[in-house]
Design an enzyme around this catalytic site. Structure first.
Site, PDB file in Angstrom:
ATOM      1  N   THR A 178       0.860  -1.198   0.000  1.00 35.00           N
ATOM      2  CA  THR A 178       0.000   0.000   0.000  1.00 35.00           C
ATOM      3  C   THR A 178       0.892   1.241   0.000  1.00 35.00           C
ATOM      4  O   THR A 178       1.249   1.731  -1.070  1.00 35.00           O
ATOM      5  CB  THR A 178      -0.961  -0.001   1.204  1.00 35.00           C
ATOM      6  OG1 THR A 178      -0.219  -0.176   2.411  1.00 35.00           O
ATOM      7  CG2 THR A 178      -1.986  -1.106   1.065  1.00 35.00           C
ATOM      8  N   LYS A 233       4.635  -6.656   3.461  1.00 38.93           N
ATOM      9  CA  LYS A 233       4.317  -5.244   3.247  1.00 38.93           C
ATOM     10  C   LYS A 233       4.161  -4.586   4.615  1.00 38.93           C
ATOM     11  O   LYS A 233       3.856  -5.239   5.621  1.00 38.93           O
ATOM     12  CB  LYS A 233       3.079  -5.056   2.388  1.00 38.93           C
ATOM     13  CG  LYS A 233       1.792  -5.613   2.919  1.00 38.93           C
ATOM     14  CD  LYS A 233       0.992  -4.709   3.818  1.00 38.93           C
ATOM     15  CE  LYS A 233       0.709  -3.375   3.179  1.00 38.93           C
ATOM     16  NZ  LYS A 233      -0.067  -2.546   4.188  1.00 38.93           N
ATOM     17  N   THR A 290      -0.459  -1.494   7.640  1.00 33.28           N
ATOM     18  CA  THR A 290      -0.443  -2.771   8.344  1.00 33.28           C
ATOM     19  C   THR A 290       0.696  -3.665   7.852  1.00 33.28           C
ATOM     20  O   THR A 290       1.020  -3.674   6.677  1.00 33.28           O
ATOM     21  CB  THR A 290      -1.791  -3.481   8.089  1.00 33.28           C
ATOM     22  OG1 THR A 290      -2.770  -2.847   8.866  1.00 33.28           O
ATOM     23  CG2 THR A 290      -1.736  -4.955   8.419  1.00 33.28           C
ATOM     24  N   GLU A 314       8.134   4.807   8.031  1.00 30.69           N
ATOM     25  CA  GLU A 314       7.699   6.101   7.494  1.00 30.69           C
ATOM     26  C   GLU A 314       8.708   7.201   7.847  1.00 30.69           C
ATOM     27  O   GLU A 314       8.934   7.491   9.009  1.00 30.69           O
ATOM     28  CB  GLU A 314       6.305   6.417   8.025  1.00 30.69           C
ATOM     29  CG  GLU A 314       5.279   5.449   7.433  1.00 30.69           C
ATOM     30  CD  GLU A 314       3.922   5.519   8.083  1.00 30.69           C
ATOM     31  OE1 GLU A 314       2.951   5.228   7.399  1.00 30.69           O
ATOM     32  OE2 GLU A 314       3.855   5.866   9.276  1.00 30.69           O
ATOM     33  N   ASN A 338       2.167  11.338   7.887  1.00 36.35           N
ATOM     34  CA  ASN A 338       1.042  11.059   8.779  1.00 36.35           C
ATOM     35  C   ASN A 338       0.182  12.256   9.148  1.00 36.35           C
ATOM     36  O   ASN A 338      -0.940  12.083   9.617  1.00 36.35           O
ATOM     37  CB  ASN A 338       1.547  10.384  10.052  1.00 36.35           C
ATOM     38  CG  ASN A 338       1.992   8.970   9.765  1.00 36.35           C
ATOM     39  OD1 ASN A 338       1.197   8.153   9.331  1.00 36.35           O
ATOM     40  ND2 ASN A 338       3.271   8.686   9.957  1.00 36.35           N
ATOM     41  N   SER A 373      -6.019  10.771   4.774  1.00 29.74           N
ATOM     42  CA  SER A 373      -6.376   9.466   4.220  1.00 29.74           C
ATOM     43  C   SER A 373      -7.744   9.541   3.577  1.00 29.74           C
ATOM     44  O   SER A 373      -8.544  10.406   3.858  1.00 29.74           O
ATOM     45  CB  SER A 373      -6.357   8.415   5.319  1.00 29.74           C
ATOM     46  OG  SER A 373      -7.177   8.835   6.379  1.00 29.74           O
TER      47      SER A 373
END
Lengths: 408, 408
Positions: free
Chosen positions: A156, A182, A193, A280, A403, A408
């Site tokens: 993702t 992933k 996730t 991230e 973030n 999102s």
């Protein structure tokens, strides 16, 4: 938002085929994106399965069903949906998973408990049954694809495809393990996730596979952290097709069981490190080695307290040998520690020993070490024989970009 | 690095004098800075004291000595050093604190256990005895100063002076409480330790003062977090001079004890909120109200898991009503929760109820709420009667600026 490839990325390895495990991909269209987002791996009859799942109480239906079904020990298929995690969607989400299990089981003529499903992506939106149905149908009919294509399809927000392959001798038989994963934070329920899958042609009894997978997860996946958060969907599954033809491994008494367990641990560790390398905003890969604890479990808790400390992580981002922040994190871990026995080092060089800064401490080589991409922090508690190593990444502006600035 | 005043800052209140408590400031020169860095508060004979201290195992000598001496219940002086925390400095650090205690006790003619010392600043460097000695001497001779000047002097990376004042009727007697605090992260051992001091002219027995201070801390200081880190030096002390002339409070049976305890709680809450308002990089003040937990303690743990989640904090920074991240944080708290009973709201508007996103959820007013500076998150676990509110700030680029780009 376009996210650049992590500077800590590793190339995807060349992977041999795994007899009895065949990946295929398709477009379910869970999101409005021009890419495959449904992965289907067909597994030959007799494939053993083992799994470890998130401890997050608010887990998805996929995790609940996977946990329920892992005990029977056999798998015929894996389906992974990307773009919709199906988490926090109640009975409707559960129905969508059961539909996929039934559809694949009907196609293969197997019990539905042998079909394992994972989903990753936005939460709170039930997986659309029509898209899932058409996507699964397309995947069942698709030509086999490469493991690298499958890895891209389960991804993702990942910035690079993460895979590993190792081989081991089980008695006289060469067995292969391929693994794909992933995940890029640890881990948002949004899109990051951690989902990992290990495929091997070795013959392994399900109970033993579970035993060695749980042990391997304990010192790999359970020793990494990106941001201390825990996904509602984290899943690691191991599938053993048995096609290599070795005598099935049922315990450590069997010839080659040690070698296979070591290979499984090795591949779990590689996967875990790859997730941290795609953390991230990560600019640095940090290994924290804790020794001298009262137990290994205590050492791991201390290590994770350091690895989860925003102040330690930002200090490393700033290339600052700030051992005081490490002391603080040790002290807040809630584990036995004694300020006056504590030693802290960076890159193998002690900055403080037994509670005091070293009088002749030369920061120059430490500063040089901290400029690199691979950072080590050493902590000796001076109390006992317990030790553990945990891994994390630094906390940078990139993390905030991904973030906070991204909706999102 | 020059850090701008927090956008969440509050003005310093006008403070009345507290009979029996006299602040003075001086320059010890612990750092190379052109400001006062030593605060001395003389307390009249008979002043009761109570305190709460960091739970960080690697605490400073100041904390160890304070904890040892708080039980005797009396105080004649407080000394606060800014610029050097004296933490992780072994016996030499301890000697420096004992020197200050002896010097002040000699001047006042009191037992040295009645002199309380705090230090905040860089760690690993023993507090220089010569500078401490000259600084204390200067402070002993200095003219009294305002509480605001004292607040500036105990500060380090604080971006504004934080103080509060309240009054209460104890029987027929008006009593006053003044309080000052420093701290801007929660909390780096570098420069952002939380040190708070409450001064009142009320007459309160030490044991009762300790009882109500501990209770007040539990729902104020112990319910805030900036970055989940815990200082090695956090200290809150309360001093009651008794000069107001009320009959000394010894238990809740005494007239006015309730009013005084409420005032003490109020001032602790004000101080705690001010620390969050000066959180490193904070742009938003976040209140997280958890209801329906199996107990109050469980509600607080769930609240702190949410408040410490980098993913929740960055979502608020990005003005994103990302209730999925709140669900994730609830699930990882390790407390009883049921995904299918969970409700999540922002600004008093439910986004999800009993495990499902609301069908008629209108994000417009929530988006409006999230644009403001004061944000609320509501979580109902739907299990029991336990509740708690915790406070935190968002996680922004400013936090990274302060902690990564700045070398201590």
């Amino acid at each position: 938002m376009d996210i650049a490839t992590s500077p800590l990325a590793r190339p995807f390895p060349a992977m041999p085929a795994i007899a009895g495990a065949t990946p295929r991909i398709a477009r379910a269209g869970y999101k409005d994106w021009g890419r495959c987002d449904l992965t289907y791996v067909a597994l030959d009859e007799g494939t053993a399965v083992a799994g470890v799942f998130t401890r997050n109480i608010c887990c998805s239906s996929e995790v609940e069903l996977g946990r329920d079904n892992i005990g029977q020990g056999l798998a015929r298929a894996l389906v992974v949906n990307a773009g919709n995690s199906n988490a926090f969607t109640g009975y409707r989400g559960r129905e969508a998973v059961e539909q996929i299990m039934d559809q694949v089981a009907g196609h293969l003529g197997c019990p539905r408990e042998q079909v394992f499903v994972s989903s990753t992506g936005v939460i709170g939106v039930p997986l659309p049954k029509d898209k899932a149905k058409a996507g699964v149908e397309a995947a069942l009919q698709a030509r086999p694809c490469s493991w690298e294509d499958a890895t891209h399809t389960i991804g993702t927000t990942d910035t690079f495809a993460k895979g590993a392959t190792v081989q081991a001798m089980v008695g006289d038989t060469l067995v292969t393990l391929n693994a794909i994963i992933k995940g890029s934070g640890m881990i948002a329920p949004d899109m990051a996730t951690m989902l990992g899958y290990i495929f091997t042609d070795a013959a392994v009894e399900p109970a033993f596979l579970q035993q060695i997978l749980s042990a391997a997860a304990d010192t790999s996946f359970n020793c990494i952290t990106v941001d201390s958060d825990t996904s509602t969907s984290d899943t690691i599954l191991a599938f053993a097709t048995g096609k290599a033809g070795n005598a099935p491994l049922a315990s450590f008494d069997d010839a080659g069981a040690d070698a296979f367990a070591a290979a499984l641990h090795d591949i779990c560790l590689q996967l875990a490190h790859l997730v941290v390398r795609d953390g991230e905003g990560a600019q640095k890969f940090i290994a924290i080695a804790v020794t001298g604890a009262v137990s290994d479990a205590s050492a791991r808790k201390v290590g994770l307290a350091i690895a989860n400390s925003p102040l330690v992580k930002t200090a490393i981002a700033g290339q600052d040998a700030n051992w005081g922040r490490v002391v603080m994190a040790v002290g807040k871990a809630g584990e036995p520690a004694d300020r006056d026995r504590l030693s802290i080092g960076f890159g193998g060089i002690w900055a403080a020993r037994e509670g005091l800064p070293l009088a002749d401490y030369d920061e120059t080589p430490v500063a040089e070490h901290l400029k690199g991409q691979d950072i080590s922090i050493e902590v000796d508690l001076g109390l006992g024989q317990g030790s553990a190593t945990v891994w994390t990444c630094d906390l940078t502006h990139g993390y905030i970009d991904i973030n906070a600035d991204y909706r999102s």
